[in-house]
Write a protein that holds these residues in place. Structure first.
Motif, PDB file in Angstrom:
ATOM      1  N   ILE A 140       0.179  -3.734  -6.150  1.00 44.18           N
ATOM      2  CA  ILE A 140       0.531  -2.382  -5.698  1.00 44.18           C
ATOM      3  C   ILE A 140      -0.740  -1.542  -5.661  1.00 44.18           C
ATOM      4  O   ILE A 140      -1.433  -1.387  -6.669  1.00 44.18           O
ATOM      5  CB  ILE A 140       1.600  -1.755  -6.619  1.00 44.18           C
ATOM      6  CG1 ILE A 140       2.889  -2.578  -6.571  1.00 44.18           C
ATOM      7  CG2 ILE A 140       1.863  -0.310  -6.216  1.00 44.18           C
ATOM      8  CD1 ILE A 140       4.008  -2.074  -7.479  1.00 44.18           C
ATOM      9  N   VAL A 141      -1.039  -1.025  -4.474  1.00 48.52           N
ATOM     10  CA  VAL A 141      -2.246  -0.221  -4.246  1.00 48.52           C
ATOM     11  C   VAL A 141      -1.794   1.200  -3.900  1.00 48.52           C
ATOM     12  O   VAL A 141      -0.877   1.373  -3.081  1.00 48.52           O
ATOM     13  CB  VAL A 141      -3.088  -0.813  -3.095  1.00 48.52           C
ATOM     14  CG1 VAL A 141      -4.334   0.025  -2.844  1.00 48.52           C
ATOM     15  CG2 VAL A 141      -3.462  -2.263  -3.407  1.00 48.52           C
ATOM     16  N   TYR A 142      -2.402   2.205  -4.518  1.00 46.77           N
ATOM     17  CA  TYR A 142      -1.961   3.593  -4.329  1.00 46.77           C
ATOM     18  C   TYR A 142      -3.112   4.397  -3.744  1.00 46.77           C
ATOM     19  O   TYR A 142      -4.207   4.441  -4.322  1.00 46.77           O
ATOM     20  CB  TYR A 142      -1.548   4.176  -5.689  1.00 46.77           C
ATOM     21  CG  TYR A 142      -0.675   5.407  -5.652  1.00 46.77           C
ATOM     22  CD1 TYR A 142       0.664   5.336  -6.016  1.00 46.77           C
ATOM     23  CD2 TYR A 142      -1.182   6.642  -5.272  1.00 46.77           C
ATOM     24  CE1 TYR A 142       1.478   6.462  -6.007  1.00 46.77           C
ATOM     25  CE2 TYR A 142      -0.372   7.784  -5.253  1.00 46.77           C
ATOM     26  CZ  TYR A 142       0.966   7.677  -5.629  1.00 46.77           C
ATOM     27  OH  TYR A 142       1.768   8.793  -5.621  1.00 46.77           O
ATOM     28  N   ALA A 143      -2.884   5.034  -2.607  1.00 46.19           N
ATOM     29  CA  ALA A 143      -3.910   5.874  -1.979  1.00 46.19           C
ATOM     30  C   ALA A 143      -3.592   7.343  -2.251  1.00 46.19           C
ATOM     31  O   ALA A 143      -2.474   7.800  -1.975  1.00 46.19           O
ATOM     32  CB  ALA A 143      -3.948   5.612  -0.479  1.00 46.19           C
ATOM     33  N   VAL A 144      -4.585   8.091  -2.772  1.00 44.81           N
ATOM     34  CA  VAL A 144      -4.354   9.464  -3.228  1.00 44.81           C
ATOM     35  C   VAL A 144      -5.661  10.245  -3.105  1.00 44.81           C
ATOM     36  O   VAL A 144      -6.751   9.644  -3.073  1.00 44.81           O
ATOM     37  CB  VAL A 144      -3.852   9.431  -4.699  1.00 44.81           C
ATOM     38  CG1 VAL A 144      -4.908   8.853  -5.633  1.00 44.81           C
ATOM     39  CG2 VAL A 144      -3.389  10.781  -5.192  1.00 44.81           C
ATOM     40  N   LYS A 145      -5.582  11.551  -3.040  1.00 41.23           N
ATOM     41  CA  LYS A 145      -6.809  12.362  -3.044  1.00 41.23           C
ATOM     42  C   LYS A 145      -7.585  12.114  -4.337  1.00 41.23           C
ATOM     43  O   LYS A 145      -6.992  12.015  -5.422  1.00 41.23           O
ATOM     44  CB  LYS A 145      -6.466  13.849  -2.958  1.00 41.23           C
ATOM     45  CG  LYS A 145      -6.120  14.305  -1.567  1.00 41.23           C
ATOM     46  CD  LYS A 145      -5.946  15.812  -1.554  1.00 41.23           C
ATOM     47  CE  LYS A 145      -5.576  16.275  -0.159  1.00 41.23           C
ATOM     48  NZ  LYS A 145      -5.306  17.711  -0.100  1.00 41.23           N
ATOM     49  N   LEU A 173       0.860  -1.185   0.000  1.00 41.98           N
ATOM     50  CA  LEU A 173       0.000   0.000   0.000  1.00 41.98           C
ATOM     51  C   LEU A 173       0.895   1.233   0.000  1.00 41.98           C
ATOM     52  O   LEU A 173       1.691   1.420   0.924  1.00 41.98           O
ATOM     53  CB  LEU A 173      -0.894   0.001   1.246  1.00 41.98           C
ATOM     54  CG  LEU A 173      -1.667   1.296   1.504  1.00 41.98           C
ATOM     55  CD1 LEU A 173      -2.670   1.571   0.392  1.00 41.98           C
ATOM     56  CD2 LEU A 173      -2.372   1.236   2.869  1.00 41.98           C
ATOM     57  N   ILE A 174       0.774   2.065  -1.049  1.00 41.91           N
ATOM     58  CA  ILE A 174       1.548   3.305  -1.129  1.00 41.91           C
ATOM     59  C   ILE A 174       0.637   4.461  -0.724  1.00 41.91           C
ATOM     60  O   ILE A 174      -0.486   4.594  -1.231  1.00 41.91           O
ATOM     61  CB  ILE A 174       2.087   3.519  -2.558  1.00 41.91           C
ATOM     62  CG1 ILE A 174       3.073   2.403  -2.909  1.00 41.91           C
ATOM     63  CG2 ILE A 174       2.749   4.877  -2.685  1.00 41.91           C
ATOM     64  CD1 ILE A 174       3.548   2.433  -4.348  1.00 41.91           C
ATOM     65  N   LEU A 175       1.114   5.294   0.179  1.00 43.01           N
ATOM     66  CA  LEU A 175       0.366   6.479   0.593  1.00 43.01           C
ATOM     67  C   LEU A 175       1.042   7.718   0.014  1.00 43.01           C
ATOM     68  O   LEU A 175       2.221   7.982   0.274  1.00 43.01           O
ATOM     69  CB  LEU A 175       0.347   6.605   2.120  1.00 43.01           C
ATOM     70  CG  LEU A 175      -0.189   5.399   2.906  1.00 43.01           C
ATOM     71  CD1 LEU A 175      -0.016   5.646   4.407  1.00 43.01           C
ATOM     72  CD2 LEU A 175      -1.650   5.145   2.567  1.00 43.01           C
ATOM     73  N   ARG A 176       0.335   8.450  -0.832  1.00 39.43           N
ATOM     74  CA  ARG A 176       0.813   9.764  -1.320  1.00 39.43           C
ATOM     75  C   ARG A 176      -0.442  10.521  -1.778  1.00 39.43           C
ATOM     76  O   ARG A 176      -1.002  10.209  -2.838  1.00 39.43           O
ATOM     77  CB  ARG A 176       1.803   9.619  -2.466  1.00 39.43           C
ATOM     78  CG  ARG A 176       2.330  10.953  -3.016  1.00 39.43           C
ATOM     79  CD  ARG A 176       3.307  11.666  -2.093  1.00 39.43           C
ATOM     80  NE  ARG A 176       2.966  13.045  -1.878  1.00 39.43           N
ATOM     81  CZ  ARG A 176       3.726  13.920  -1.217  1.00 39.43           C
ATOM     82  NH1 ARG A 176       4.894  13.544  -0.725  1.00 39.43           N
ATOM     83  NH2 ARG A 176       3.328  15.145  -1.019  1.00 39.43           N
ATOM     84  N   PHE A 177      -0.851  11.501  -1.012  1.00 46.31           N
ATOM     85  CA  PHE A 177      -2.166  12.101  -1.235  1.00 46.31           C
ATOM     86  C   PHE A 177      -2.120  13.341  -2.123  1.00 46.31           C
ATOM     87  O   PHE A 177      -3.097  13.677  -2.774  1.00 46.31           O
ATOM     88  CB  PHE A 177      -2.815  12.431   0.110  1.00 46.31           C
ATOM     89  CG  PHE A 177      -3.123  11.179   0.885  1.00 46.31           C
ATOM     90  CD1 PHE A 177      -4.220  10.402   0.557  1.00 46.31           C
ATOM     91  CD2 PHE A 177      -2.279  10.737   1.884  1.00 46.31           C
ATOM     92  CE1 PHE A 177      -4.493   9.222   1.222  1.00 46.31           C
ATOM     93  CE2 PHE A 177      -2.535   9.554   2.559  1.00 46.31           C
ATOM     94  CZ  PHE A 177      -3.642   8.802   2.224  1.00 46.31           C
ATOM     95  N   SER A 178      -1.030  14.067  -2.115  1.00 42.55           N
ATOM     96  CA  SER A 178      -0.901  15.300  -2.891  1.00 42.55           C
ATOM     97  C   SER A 178       0.574  15.618  -2.959  1.00 42.55           C
ATOM     98  O   SER A 178       1.371  14.925  -2.300  1.00 42.55           O
ATOM     99  CB  SER A 178      -1.673  16.435  -2.213  1.00 42.55           C
ATOM    100  OG  SER A 178      -1.127  16.658  -0.905  1.00 42.55           O
TER     101      SER A 178
END
Ligand code: SF4
Length: 345
Positions: free
Chosen positions: A37-42, A8-13
């Motif tokens: 690969i899962v990407y968390a973003v706004k 899980l990759i966290l990068r929102f902005s």
């Protein structure tokens, strides 16, 4: 290290930062080809990563969505490792709300780099490319040295067609003459090269037979109007392109001129020859092989990490010392060189 089954990759902005994670994700994919690969973003930035073939799933943080609700989404994704490429309050809270799992946290800047700048003892010079910092986090996750990934921006399936429609509606035909794209805005005032100089550069490009199209947000509409008014023939599309269409538009440009801003990173990610203008921030944060970064190098610059609302010294020489003659000389070789290869970062 045994490859994780899921990350899980966290990068929102923000726009540029999200684009700059692409080489690290590329390196991760090559190291662990079978990992999910899962990407968390706004949500409003999800388009920046949705077409990336190295990403299997995008989780969007919707406007007003609280950490508990979003943490439920993250838990449901069931990833066994977390790569925090955001490392701010939001991602720290979310990490605390997840069950214990292996976590690697990226650090944007070294304390030794930032402290003297905060104390106004010296200008800021990044000791590493930002993309290298993301890469180092991936290496820590994988547990070995890895080849650098490539900076790539991946267009969605409709982005080019939507951009063509917007251009044609404004009287610009991508096949009629090369397009010089311009992005005279930036979030901070001290990151903005004076708009009069963008207009002067536009006038030169028009005289040289190019089409000139100005891009920006709704808030930057005045900049687009100024360039169009002072460089007759330049087309003002500020406030008219959403984020997906912005990528399609930049991909249609033969060259792009921008301040230190999100569109500048998208242009490099698309391989569009880019002239980037730097004032109060450090061009050493980014890779410009095949592109050009213009930086006056006055003794007080770079004075900030992100930019400022005004020049603390009042003279603003970091930008005013960059005249359009110099910018034009830098731009000319980019106008005819064609697409750049992806940057290994
Ligand atoms: S001229 Fe002003 S804004 Fe630019 S780097 Fe120097 S102090 Fe900062």
């Amino acid at each position: 290290m045994i490859p994780a089954e899921s990350v899980l990759i966290l990068r929102f902005s923000a726009v540029g930062d999200v684009v700059l994670t692409s080489p690290a994700i590329d390196a991760l994919r090559r190291a662990w080809p079978k990992a999910r690969i899962v990407y968390a973003v706004k949500a409003r930035l999800a388009h920046l990563v949705r077409a990336n073939p190295n990403i299997d799933q995008v989780l969007t943080l919707d406007p007003g969505e609280g950490p508990f609700a979003f943490a439920r989404k993250l838990r449901a994704a069931g990833c066994e490792t977390v790569l925090d490429l955001h490392n701010k309050i939001r991602s720290k809270i979310l990490r605390a709300l997840l069950p214990r799992r292996r976590t690697v946290v990226w650090h944007k800047r070294d304390f030794k780099d930032t402290l003297p700048v905060k104390l106004a003892l010296k200008p800021y010079h990044s000791s590493m490319l930002f993309s290298d910092r993301y890469h180092a986090a991936v290496e820590e996750l994988v547990g070995s040295r890895l080849p650098r990934g490539e900076l790539r921006y991946f267009l969605g399936p409709d982005d080019l067609a939507n951009a063509d429609a917007a251009l044609l509606a404004a009287g610009v035909s991508p096949s009629a003459a090369p397009i010089l794209g311009m992005s005279p805005g930036a979030n901070w005032q001290t990151k903005r090269w004076p708009v009069e100089r963008f207009a002067a550069l536009a006038a030169r490009a028009l005289k040289a037979g190019m089409q000139v199209v100005v891009q920006g947000s709704h808030d930057e509409a005045e900049l687009g109007r100024f360039v169009a008014a002072h460089a007759p023939g330049a087309v003002n599309l500020t406030g008219k392109l959403d984020l997906p269409t912005l990528g399609g538009f930049i991909a249609r440009c033969s060259a792009f001129v921008a301040n230190d801003s999100g569109p500048m990173h998208i242009a490099r990610g698309l391989g569009v020859p880019t002239l980037a203008l730097f004032g109060s921030t450090d061009p050493g944060m980014f890779e410009f092989t095949g592109h050009r970064a213009l930086f006056a190098g006055v003794e007080c610059s770079p004075c900030s990490f992100f930019g400022r609302s005004r020049c603390p010294r009042g003279h603003f020489r970091c930008m005013l010392d960059l005249d359009e003659e110099r910018a034009w000389r830098e731009l000319v070789p980019l106008l005819t060189g064609g697409r750049r290869a992806p940057l290994s970062a």
